[in-house]
Design a protein around this motif. Structure first.
Motif, PDB file in Angstrom:
ATOM      1  N   ILE A 253      29.092  40.577  39.881  1.00 28.06           N
ATOM      2  CA  ILE A 253      29.896  40.206  38.706  1.00 28.06           C
ATOM      3  C   ILE A 253      29.843  38.689  38.513  1.00 28.06           C
ATOM      4  CG2 ILE A 253      32.270  40.092  37.797  1.00 28.06           C
ATOM      5  CD1 ILE A 253      32.682  42.913  39.133  1.00 28.06           C
ATOM      6  N   LYS A 254      29.948  37.938  39.617  1.00 27.25           N
ATOM      7  CA  LYS A 254      29.869  36.471  39.501  1.00 27.25           C
ATOM      8  C   LYS A 254      28.491  36.070  38.969  1.00 27.25           C
ATOM      9  CE  LYS A 254      33.396  35.655  42.820  1.00 27.25           C
ATOM     10  NZ  LYS A 254      33.481  36.291  44.121  1.00 27.25           N
ATOM     11  N   ASN A 255      27.433  36.714  39.467  1.00 25.31           N
ATOM     12  CA  ASN A 255      26.077  36.366  39.038  1.00 25.31           C
ATOM     13  C   ASN A 255      25.813  36.724  37.578  1.00 25.31           C
ATOM     14  OD1 ASN A 255      25.559  35.454  41.585  1.00 25.31           O
ATOM     15  ND2 ASN A 255      24.511  37.305  42.278  1.00 25.31           N
ATOM     16  N   LEU A 256      26.518  37.712  37.064  1.00 26.57           N
ATOM     17  CA  LEU A 256      26.261  38.158  35.684  1.00 26.57           C
ATOM     18  C   LEU A 256      27.401  37.793  34.724  1.00 26.57           C
ATOM     19  CD1 LEU A 256      24.652  41.674  36.318  1.00 26.57           C
ATOM     20  CD2 LEU A 256      23.576  39.731  35.195  1.00 26.57           C
ATOM     21  N   TRP A 257      28.309  36.932  35.181  1.00 22.79           N
ATOM     22  CA  TRP A 257      29.508  36.629  34.382  1.00 22.79           C
ATOM     23  C   TRP A 257      29.145  36.187  32.958  1.00 22.79           C
ATOM     24  CZ3 TRP A 257      34.319  38.034  35.264  1.00 22.79           C
ATOM     25  CH2 TRP A 257      35.350  37.442  34.531  1.00 22.79           C
ATOM     26  N   SER A 258      28.112  35.362  32.840  1.00 26.66           N
ATOM     27  CA  SER A 258      27.769  34.819  31.512  1.00 26.66           C
ATOM     28  C   SER A 258      27.162  35.880  30.591  1.00 26.66           C
ATOM     29  CB  SER A 258      26.816  33.631  31.643  1.00 26.66           C
ATOM     30  OG  SER A 258      25.632  34.069  32.259  1.00 26.66           O
ATOM     31  N   SER A 259      26.815  37.042  31.124  1.00 23.51           N
ATOM     32  CA  SER A 259      26.258  38.123  30.291  1.00 23.51           C
ATOM     33  C   SER A 259      27.315  39.160  29.910  1.00 23.51           C
ATOM     34  CB  SER A 259      25.125  38.838  31.034  1.00 23.51           C
ATOM     35  OG  SER A 259      24.100  37.938  31.318  1.00 23.51           O
ATOM     36  N   ILE A 260      28.543  38.939  30.346  1.00 21.06           N
ATOM     37  CA  ILE A 260      29.603  39.908  30.021  1.00 21.06           C
ATOM     38  C   ILE A 260      30.132  39.598  28.620  1.00 21.06           C
ATOM     39  CG2 ILE A 260      31.922  40.727  30.628  1.00 21.06           C
ATOM     40  CD1 ILE A 260      31.203  39.968  33.573  1.00 21.06           C
ATOM     41  N   ASP A 261      30.098  40.626  27.773  1.00 23.39           N
ATOM     42  CA  ASP A 261      30.559  40.453  26.395  1.00 23.39           C
ATOM     43  C   ASP A 261      31.946  41.081  26.185  1.00 23.39           C
ATOM     44  OD1 ASP A 261      30.069  39.789  23.598  1.00 23.39           O
ATOM     45  OD2 ASP A 261      30.060  41.969  23.299  1.00 23.39           O
ATOM     46  N   ARG A 262      32.192  42.143  26.951  1.00 24.76           N
ATOM     47  CA  ARG A 262      33.449  42.882  26.827  1.00 24.76           C
ATOM     48  C   ARG A 262      33.890  43.207  28.250  1.00 24.76           C
ATOM     49  NH1 ARG A 262      33.539  49.031  25.448  1.00 24.76           N
ATOM     50  NH2 ARG A 262      35.662  49.304  24.737  1.00 24.76           N
ATOM     51  N   ALA A 263      35.187  43.171  28.490  1.00 24.43           N
ATOM     52  CA  ALA A 263      35.643  43.458  29.856  1.00 24.43           C
ATOM     53  C   ALA A 263      36.826  44.412  29.799  1.00 24.43           C
ATOM     54  CB  ALA A 263      36.039  42.162  30.560  1.00 24.43           C
ATOM     55  N   LEU A 264      36.704  45.511  30.508  1.00 28.62           N
ATOM     56  CA  LEU A 264      37.782  46.495  30.616  1.00 28.62           C
ATOM     57  C   LEU A 264      38.309  46.384  32.039  1.00 28.62           C
ATOM     58  CD1 LEU A 264      35.896  49.468  28.928  1.00 28.62           C
ATOM     59  CD2 LEU A 264      37.475  47.849  27.862  1.00 28.62           C
ATOM     60  N   ILE A 265      39.458  45.750  32.178  1.00 29.99           N
ATOM     61  CA  ILE A 265      39.975  45.491  33.525  1.00 29.99           C
ATOM     62  C   ILE A 265      41.333  46.159  33.674  1.00 29.99           C
ATOM     63  CG2 ILE A 265      40.432  43.750  35.291  1.00 29.99           C
ATOM     64  CD1 ILE A 265      38.723  41.793  33.815  1.00 29.99           C
ATOM     65  N   THR A 266      41.414  46.992  34.682  1.00 31.50           N
ATOM     66  CA  THR A 266      42.687  47.616  35.028  1.00 31.50           C
ATOM     67  C   THR A 266      43.363  46.661  35.994  1.00 31.50           C
ATOM     68  OG1 THR A 266      41.612  49.764  34.842  1.00 31.50           O
ATOM     69  CG2 THR A 266      43.712  49.687  36.062  1.00 31.50           C
ATOM     70  N   ILE A 267      44.546  46.183  35.612  1.00 28.61           N
ATOM     71  CA  ILE A 267      45.213  45.195  36.480  1.00 28.61           C
ATOM     72  C   ILE A 267      46.520  45.783  36.993  1.00 28.61           C
ATOM     73  CG2 ILE A 267      46.135  42.850  36.664  1.00 28.61           C
ATOM     74  CD1 ILE A 267      44.268  42.013  34.417  1.00 28.61           C
ATOM     75  N   VAL A 268      46.645  45.825  38.306  1.00 30.17           N
ATOM     76  CA  VAL A 268      47.852  46.398  38.885  1.00 30.17           C
ATOM     77  C   VAL A 268      48.842  45.289  39.219  1.00 30.17           C
ATOM     78  CG1 VAL A 268      46.430  48.253  39.857  1.00 30.17           C
ATOM     79  CG2 VAL A 268      47.274  46.462  41.348  1.00 30.17           C
ATOM     80  N   ASP A 269      50.114  45.646  39.126  1.00 31.73           N
ATOM     81  CA  ASP A 269      51.173  44.662  39.344  1.00 31.73           C
ATOM     82  C   ASP A 269      51.517  44.585  40.830  1.00 31.73           C
ATOM     83  OD1 ASP A 269      53.078  42.820  38.828  1.00 31.73           O
ATOM     84  OD2 ASP A 269      54.606  44.265  38.199  1.00 31.73           O
ATOM     85  N   LYS A 270      50.515  44.215  41.609  1.00 33.52           N
ATOM     86  CA  LYS A 270      50.719  44.122  43.052  1.00 33.52           C
ATOM     87  C   LYS A 270      49.690  43.134  43.600  1.00 33.52           C
ATOM     88  CE  LYS A 270      50.603  46.851  47.280  1.00 33.52           C
ATOM     89  NZ  LYS A 270      50.766  48.153  47.911  1.00 33.52           N
ATOM     90  N   ALA A 271      50.104  42.317  44.567  1.00 36.16           N
ATOM     91  CA  ALA A 271      49.174  41.396  45.209  1.00 36.16           C
ATOM     92  C   ALA A 271      48.865  41.928  46.605  1.00 36.16           C
ATOM     93  CB  ALA A 271      49.791  40.013  45.295  1.00 36.16           C
ATOM     94  N   TYR A 272      47.631  42.326  46.838  1.00 34.64           N
ATOM     95  CA  TYR A 272      47.243  42.811  48.169  1.00 34.64           C
ATOM     96  C   TYR A 272      46.985  41.603  49.070  1.00 34.64           C
ATOM     97  CZ  TYR A 272      46.899  47.647  46.667  1.00 34.64           C
ATOM     98  OH  TYR A 272      47.210  48.906  46.226  1.00 34.64           O
ATOM     99  N   THR A 273      47.301  41.743  50.367  1.00 31.73           N
ATOM    100  CA  THR A 273      47.085  40.612  51.273  1.00 31.73           C
ATOM    101  C   THR A 273      45.731  40.734  51.974  1.00 31.73           C
ATOM    102  OG1 THR A 273      48.423  41.864  52.834  1.00 31.73           O
ATOM    103  CG2 THR A 273      49.481  40.008  51.739  1.00 31.73           C
TER     104      THR A 273
END
Ligand code: NAP
Length: 174
Positions: A108-128
């Motif tokens: 994902i870091k290597n292809l970040w500049s090629s991402i046009d749309r992002a579908l991100i499920t974000i949970v309300d929790k911080a894992y340690t």
């Protein structure tokens, strides 16, 4: 190359630990399947090896990025981003299929500049206990939020989460 990122992250954009996901949300997995089926999924070797039995996901074209000679029956292995781009042009010349980038952190870091749309499920929790992260898309001024679902509760994990959709404002660079 205009990729759609699809991942599930904790509130610090953590996505993995020891080769595994941090959590599994059954609704999210169904949504992932619905969205990606009959399309193209692109993944790094780490993510491919984390799939059940290291087997391609069915009813989708699986492309794996790796410099190694990995075993796959129906998957397509490419060894560089340039070759990924060429392969996508060859198999999806009219962009009839959506090209999903499904992980992991390194690719994902290597292809970040090629991402046009992002579908991100974000949970309300911080894992340690986390060893794999993606960039914090809220801090990337090249993306804007186009949709946020209502807050959902997952009974099994006992946390809240939302589906976010981001779109790149400027055209992708690759
Ligand atoms: N939460 C989620 O939605 C989600 C989704 C997917 C994955 N994950 C998690 O993420 C973790 C895996 O991520 P990861 O960062 O360790 O691995 P990864 O990104 O899946 O794979 C990294 C590998 O991909 C290949 N690669 C990457 N960039 C390349 C390039 N430019 N050219 C050629 N090959 C390239 C390399 O393979 P070679 O070493 O073979 O050359 C590299 O070692 C796991 O914990 C997994 O569970 C989470």
């Amino acid at each position: 190359m205009k990729l759609t990122l699809i991942v599930a992250a904790d509130k610090n954009f953590g996505i993995g630990i020891n080769g595994d996901m941090l959590f599994y949300i059954s609704d999210d997995l169904n949504r992932f399947k619905e969205l990606t089926t009959n399309n193209i999924i692109i993944m790094g070797r780490g993510t491919f090896e984390a799939l059940p039995n290291s087997k391609e996901l069915p009813e989708r074209i699986n492309i794996i990025l790796s410099s190694k000679n990995i075993e796959t029956s129906t998957g397509i292995v490419v060894d560089s981003i340039g070759n990924l781009q060429r392969k996508l042009q060859e198999i999806n010349p009219k962009n009839e299929k959506e090209e999903f980038l499904i992980g992991g952190g390194n690719l994902i870091k290597n292809l970040w500049s090629s991402i046009d749309r992002a579908l991100i499920t974000i949970v309300d929790k911080a894992y340690t206990n986390v060893d794999t992260y993606i960039p914090n898309i809220f801090e990337d001024k090249d993306f804007e939020i186009v949709k946020i679902s209502k807050e959902r509760y997952d009974e099994k994990n006992r946390f809240y989460y939302k589906y976010y959709e981001f779109k790149r404002i400027k055209d992708v660079s690759l």
